[in-house]
Write an enzyme that holds these catalytic residues in place. Structure first.
Site, PDB file in Angstrom:
ATOM      1  N   GLU A 125       3.744  20.104 -12.456  1.00 36.70           N
ATOM      2  CA  GLU A 125       2.303  20.080 -12.216  1.00 36.70           C
ATOM      3  C   GLU A 125       1.533  20.793 -13.319  1.00 36.70           C
ATOM      4  O   GLU A 125       1.967  21.825 -13.810  1.00 36.70           O
ATOM      5  CB  GLU A 125       1.996  20.775 -10.894  1.00 36.70           C
ATOM      6  CG  GLU A 125       2.555  20.019  -9.723  1.00 36.70           C
ATOM      7  CD  GLU A 125       2.447  20.815  -8.441  1.00 36.70           C
ATOM      8  OE1 GLU A 125       2.761  22.019  -8.466  1.00 36.70           O
ATOM      9  OE2 GLU A 125       2.036  20.236  -7.441  1.00 36.70           O
ATOM     10  N   CYS A 138      -3.798  24.721 -17.347  1.00 33.23           N
ATOM     11  CA  CYS A 138      -2.774  25.633 -16.834  1.00 33.23           C
ATOM     12  C   CYS A 138      -1.430  24.899 -16.888  1.00 33.23           C
ATOM     13  O   CYS A 138      -1.232  23.903 -16.206  1.00 33.23           O
ATOM     14  CB  CYS A 138      -3.151  26.026 -15.408  1.00 33.23           C
ATOM     15  SG  CYS A 138      -1.996  27.174 -14.671  1.00 33.23           S
ATOM     16  N   CYS A 145      11.678  28.707 -10.341  1.00 36.28           N
ATOM     17  CA  CYS A 145      11.683  30.013 -11.015  1.00 36.28           C
ATOM     18  C   CYS A 145      12.904  30.779 -10.542  1.00 36.28           C
ATOM     19  O   CYS A 145      13.296  30.660  -9.377  1.00 36.28           O
ATOM     20  CB  CYS A 145      10.405  30.784 -10.660  1.00 36.28           C
ATOM     21  SG  CYS A 145      10.144  32.265 -11.666  1.00 36.28           S
ATOM     22  N   CYS A 149       9.257  36.595  -6.595  1.00 38.40           N
ATOM     23  CA  CYS A 149       8.096  37.394  -6.199  1.00 38.40           C
ATOM     24  C   CYS A 149       7.716  36.969  -4.779  1.00 38.40           C
ATOM     25  O   CYS A 149       7.592  35.771  -4.502  1.00 38.40           O
ATOM     26  CB  CYS A 149       6.946  37.172  -7.185  1.00 38.40           C
ATOM     27  SG  CYS A 149       7.449  37.532  -8.881  1.00 38.40           S
ATOM     28  N   CYS A 152       4.691  34.582  -3.960  1.00 33.92           N
ATOM     29  CA  CYS A 152       4.525  33.374  -4.776  1.00 33.92           C
ATOM     30  C   CYS A 152       5.338  32.216  -4.221  1.00 33.92           C
ATOM     31  O   CYS A 152       6.533  32.363  -3.947  1.00 33.92           O
ATOM     32  CB  CYS A 152       4.959  33.670  -6.211  1.00 33.92           C
ATOM     33  SG  CYS A 152       4.988  32.204  -7.273  1.00 33.92           S
ATOM     34  N   GLY A 216       6.932  28.750 -13.100  1.00 33.65           N
ATOM     35  CA  GLY A 216       7.994  29.328 -13.912  1.00 33.65           C
ATOM     36  C   GLY A 216       7.607  30.560 -14.700  1.00 33.65           C
ATOM     37  O   GLY A 216       6.434  30.919 -14.806  1.00 33.65           O
ATOM     38  N   GLU A 217       8.629  31.222 -15.213  1.00 27.71           N
ATOM     39  CA  GLU A 217       8.452  32.429 -16.018  1.00 27.71           C
ATOM     40  C   GLU A 217       8.639  32.053 -17.491  1.00 27.71           C
ATOM     41  O   GLU A 217       9.763  31.816 -17.945  1.00 27.71           O
ATOM     42  CB  GLU A 217       9.487  33.485 -15.570  1.00 27.71           C
ATOM     43  CG  GLU A 217       9.606  34.700 -16.468  1.00 27.71           C
ATOM     44  CD  GLU A 217       8.274  35.352 -16.841  1.00 27.71           C
ATOM     45  OE1 GLU A 217       7.518  35.754 -15.947  1.00 27.71           O
ATOM     46  OE2 GLU A 217       7.976  35.434 -18.060  1.00 27.71           O
ATOM     47  N   LEU A 271       0.834  42.308 -12.770  1.00 24.86           N
ATOM     48  CA  LEU A 271       1.160  43.693 -12.380  1.00 24.86           C
ATOM     49  C   LEU A 271       1.263  43.819 -10.849  1.00 24.86           C
ATOM     50  O   LEU A 271       2.303  44.172 -10.324  1.00 24.86           O
ATOM     51  CB  LEU A 271       0.105  44.647 -12.956  1.00 24.86           C
ATOM     52  CG  LEU A 271       0.440  46.126 -12.824  1.00 24.86           C
ATOM     53  CD1 LEU A 271       1.703  46.497 -13.578  1.00 24.86           C
ATOM     54  CD2 LEU A 271      -0.733  47.001 -13.318  1.00 24.86           C
ATOM     55  N   HIS A 272       0.191  43.605 -10.162  1.00 22.59           N
ATOM     56  CA  HIS A 272       0.148  43.484  -8.698  1.00 22.59           C
ATOM     57  C   HIS A 272       0.433  44.751  -7.892  1.00 22.59           C
ATOM     58  O   HIS A 272       0.231  44.762  -6.678  1.00 22.59           O
ATOM     59  CB  HIS A 272       1.062  42.365  -8.191  1.00 22.59           C
ATOM     60  CG  HIS A 272       0.831  41.042  -8.840  1.00 22.59           C
ATOM     61  ND1 HIS A 272      -0.415  40.509  -9.021  1.00 22.59           N
ATOM     62  CD2 HIS A 272       1.702  40.144  -9.369  1.00 22.59           C
ATOM     63  CE1 HIS A 272      -0.309  39.326  -9.633  1.00 22.59           C
ATOM     64  NE2 HIS A 272       0.955  39.090  -9.859  1.00 22.59           N
ATOM     65  N   ASN A 347      -3.574  33.698  -2.364  1.00 27.54           N
ATOM     66  CA  ASN A 347      -3.657  32.335  -1.857  1.00 27.54           C
ATOM     67  C   ASN A 347      -2.474  32.102  -0.915  1.00 27.54           C
ATOM     68  O   ASN A 347      -1.339  31.994  -1.376  1.00 27.54           O
ATOM     69  CB  ASN A 347      -3.622  31.375  -3.057  1.00 27.54           C
ATOM     70  CG  ASN A 347      -3.738  29.955  -2.621  1.00 27.54           C
ATOM     71  OD1 ASN A 347      -4.547  29.633  -1.756  1.00 27.54           O
ATOM     72  ND2 ASN A 347      -2.934  29.104  -3.209  1.00 27.54           N
ATOM     73  N   CYS A 390      -7.145  20.290   3.281  1.00 32.37           N
ATOM     74  CA  CYS A 390      -5.812  19.774   3.590  1.00 32.37           C
ATOM     75  C   CYS A 390      -5.617  19.631   5.088  1.00 32.37           C
ATOM     76  O   CYS A 390      -5.019  18.674   5.545  1.00 32.37           O
ATOM     77  CB  CYS A 390      -4.738  20.706   3.039  1.00 32.37           C
ATOM     78  SG  CYS A 390      -4.561  20.536   1.283  1.00 32.37           S
TER      79      CYS A 390
HETATM   80  N1  SAH Z   1       5.709  33.557 -13.951  1.00 38.34           N
HETATM   81  C1  SAH Z   1       4.544  33.980 -14.619  1.00 38.34           C
HETATM   82  C2  SAH Z   1       3.481  32.912 -14.747  1.00 38.34           C
HETATM   83  C3  SAH Z   1       3.287  31.980 -13.584  1.00 38.34           C
HETATM   84  S1  SAH Z   1       2.619  32.669 -12.148  1.00 38.34           S
HETATM   85  C4  SAH Z   1       3.977  35.207 -13.932  1.00 38.34           C
HETATM   86  O1  SAH Z   1       4.459  35.565 -12.867  1.00 38.34           O
HETATM   87  O2  SAH Z   1       3.080  35.815 -14.511  1.00 38.34           O
HETATM   88  C5  SAH Z   1       0.913  32.835 -12.593  1.00 38.34           C
HETATM   89  C6  SAH Z   1       0.181  33.882 -11.765  1.00 38.34           C
HETATM   90  O3  SAH Z   1      -0.004  33.436 -10.410  1.00 38.34           O
HETATM   91  C7  SAH Z   1       0.888  35.212 -11.688  1.00 38.34           C
HETATM   92  O4  SAH Z   1       0.004  36.281 -11.945  1.00 38.34           O
HETATM   93  C8  SAH Z   1       1.314  35.244 -10.256  1.00 38.34           C
HETATM   94  O5  SAH Z   1       1.549  36.544  -9.857  1.00 38.34           O
HETATM   95  C9  SAH Z   1       0.169  34.544  -9.549  1.00 38.34           C
HETATM   96  N2  SAH Z   1       0.469  34.082  -8.188  1.00 38.34           N
HETATM   97  C10 SAH Z   1       1.614  33.575  -7.736  1.00 38.34           C
HETATM   98  N3  SAH Z   1       1.510  33.254  -6.420  1.00 38.34           N
HETATM   99  C11 SAH Z   1       0.256  33.557  -6.052  1.00 38.34           C
HETATM  100  C12 SAH Z   1      -0.467  33.461  -4.817  1.00 38.34           C
HETATM  101  N4  SAH Z   1       0.102  32.957  -3.732  1.00 38.34           N
HETATM  102  N5  SAH Z   1      -1.745  33.873  -4.788  1.00 38.34           N
HETATM  103  C13 SAH Z   1      -2.339  34.352  -5.927  1.00 38.34           C
HETATM  104  N6  SAH Z   1      -1.703  34.483  -7.112  1.00 38.34           N
HETATM  105  C14 SAH Z   1      -0.425  34.100  -7.179  1.00 38.34           C
HETATM  106 FE1  SF4 Z   2       7.132  35.452  -9.848  1.00 39.64          FE
HETATM  107 FE2  SF4 Z   2       5.706  34.041 -11.675  1.00 39.64          FE
HETATM  108 FE3  SF4 Z   2       8.150  33.186 -10.847  1.00 39.64          FE
HETATM  109 FE4  SF4 Z   2       6.087  33.101  -9.171  1.00 39.64          FE
HETATM  110  S1  SF4 Z   2       6.298  31.939 -11.069  1.00 39.64           S
HETATM  111  S2  SF4 Z   2       8.179  33.833  -8.697  1.00 39.64           S
HETATM  112  S3  SF4 Z   2       4.936  34.921  -9.769  1.00 39.64           S
HETATM  113  S4  SF4 Z   2       7.697  35.076 -11.964  1.00 39.64           S
END
Ligand code: SAH
Ligand code: SF4
Length: 423
Positions: A125, A138, A145, A149, A152, A216-217, A271-272, A347, A390
């Site tokens: 996507e 984006c 991944c 996290c 996510c 993905g990372e 960071l979070h 989200n 949705c």
């Molecule tokens: N893997 C990388 C890039 C993809 S995720 C990373 O983790 O930075 C892109 C961003 O979306 C990251 O900051 C991630 O923490 C955030 N993210 C993931 N799930 C989310 C959610 N459910 N609500 C808000 N932000 C989210």
């Molecule tokens: Fe974590 Fe980014 Fe992978 Fe989601 S896409 S699991 S936020 S590293």
């Protein structure tokens, strides 16, 4: 700007399905090859060695400046050579499975890339968010991944595979195709004043900024991401300024310095949390690279300055990381780092264990960090609008509902993120 994806575009879907391109043969694509790779591939195909570099340079311009997919249109290359190129290589785009267009112009594309090796085809996507002063794409770097996290959705999906440089770039190239963002004819090239001067000024592009914030990372797929971003930012390539490219990482410390040195793009850090105990849970890679190490890498990020700040992404989770004490600690931690803070309303997704913080809490948090000198834009939580949309799709099949919901989540997440990171 309310985001409600138009999910009733059956006509668009049908038209796309009819046009769908499936790669008919196994010819290698020239897209995603750096100049040296391309010269080697041309020599392999029988093009004389002394011509190879020059031909690679010509091809780059046709491929990336003009977006040509047909060798026959490359008029400064001799006819027999064009035929040879077509026999040996392809510039075909991936199959575009679906295109959803929101009422506000946000677009989401679902691509299907062919199987690599023993694997199956994969779906990826990409989201485009137009704004008054920019258009941000984006881009995904992996399918799934390896990291988990806890907030996510992608983290619940196992890694299927890394995307190749070709597949990463294709997301940008098809976006330009669909948006009419390649020039029809050679524009007059502005006299280059400095190396950042682009072929077409970024401000005149529909896609003016890109963020590696999709699935993905990116730092776990470093070589492919690097190759793709160097082509995206090359003046003979897709010619985007490196200032308009942002890579987001969950904190893969060894990759951070390399990103600055070898890619030179903007950096965003997920960071979070402001203490290791909590970050170990939210972003488990923290156990390997704890906050202190992560912030050291940020302090040393090559090229960071007050005009090139590092973005810290901070997802607002109700009762988890959203207190004023957290805000205070965040300000303390970031001291000395040229930073901006991107507060992201969480989200939610089906099965997620968190709630989004209240608007009052988000505002209070933002005010505090703002008062302490950090830009801290908060994006309207558009995800909520989308979930409402949705939930109304009662006539859709279960499968479609799931796909649409995932689409909406992805679009919302991307929307919530892109603007501040892409400044
Ligand atoms: N893997 C990388 C890039 C993809 S995720 C990373 O983790 O930075 C892109 C961003 O979306 C990251 O900051 C991630 O923490 C955030 N993210 C993931 N799930 C989310 C959610 N459910 N609500 C808000 N932000 C989210
Ligand atoms: Fe974590 Fe980014 Fe992978 Fe989601 S896409 S699991 S936020 S590293």
């Amino acid at each position: 700007m309310a985001l409600s994806l138009d999910l009733t575009q059956d006509d668009t879907r049908a038209a796309l399905a009819a046009q769908a391109i499936t790669r008919a043969d196994e010819k290698p694509s020239l897209i995603g090859m750096d100049r040296a790779d391309m010269a080697a591939a041309l020599i392999e195909a029988g093009i004389p060695q002394k011509q190879a570099r020059m031909r690679a340079s010509q091809l780059w311009q046709w491929i990336y400046w003009y977006g040509h997919t047909d060798f026959a249109a490359m008029t400064n290359i001799a006819k027999d050579l064009r035929a040879k190129l077509a026999d040996n290589f392809t510039l075909e785009r991936p199959e575009l499975v679906e295109e959803l267009i929101s009422t506000d112009g946000t677009r989401k594309w679902l691509f299907r890339f062919p199987a690599r090796g023993a694997g199956a085809p994969v779906e990826v996507e990409t989201v485009y968010i137009p704004e008054s002063d920019r258009g941000t794409l984006c881009i995904s770097s992996q399918v799934g991944c390896t990291l988990t996290c806890t907030f996510c959705h992608t983290g619940t999906q196992k890694l299927v595979r890394n995307l190749t440089a070709e597949e990463i770039l294709m997301q940008l190239m098809v976006a330009r195709d669909r948006l009419g963002d390649f020039p029809d004819k050679p524009p007059v090239k502005a006299a280059a004043k400095n190396e950042e001067e682009a072929f077409i000024p970024d401000g005149d592009r529909k896609v003016s900024n890109i963020v590696m914030m999709g699935m993905g990372e990116p730092l776990y797929n470093f070589e492919h991401v690097k190759k793709a971003l160097l082509i995206a930012s090359d003046n003979e390539g897709l010619s985007l300024s490196k200032r308009r490219i942002t890579l987001s990482t969950s904190g893969v410390v060894p990759g951070i310095e390399r990103t600055g040195d070898e890619i030179g793009c903007g950096l965003a850090i997920s960071l979070h949390a402001t203490n290791d105990e909590l970050r170990d849970v939210l972003v488990p890679i923290n156990k390997k690279y704890p906050i202190a190490k992560l912030l050291d890498a940020c302090r040393n990020y090559p090229g960071a300055s007050n005009s090139k700040r590092i973005t810290f992404e901070y997802v607002m989770l109700d009762g988890v990381n959203d207190s004023l004490a957290d805000a205070k600690e965040l300000v303390r931690l970031l001291k000395g780092i040229p930073a901006k803070i991107n507060l992201i309303p969480f989200n939610p997704w089906p099965g997620s264990q968190y709630e989004c913080s209240s608007w009052e809490k988000i505002e209070a948090f933002a005010e505090f960090v703002n008062a302490n000198g950090y830009a801290s834009p908060v994006r309207t939580p558009r995800g909520r609008d989308i979930f409402a949309a949705c939930g109304q799709l009662k006539s859709e099949s279960e499968r479609m509902r799931k796909k649409d919901r995932e689409t909406a989540e992805f679009a919302a997440r991307a929307e919530a993120l892109v603007q501040p990171a892409a400044e």
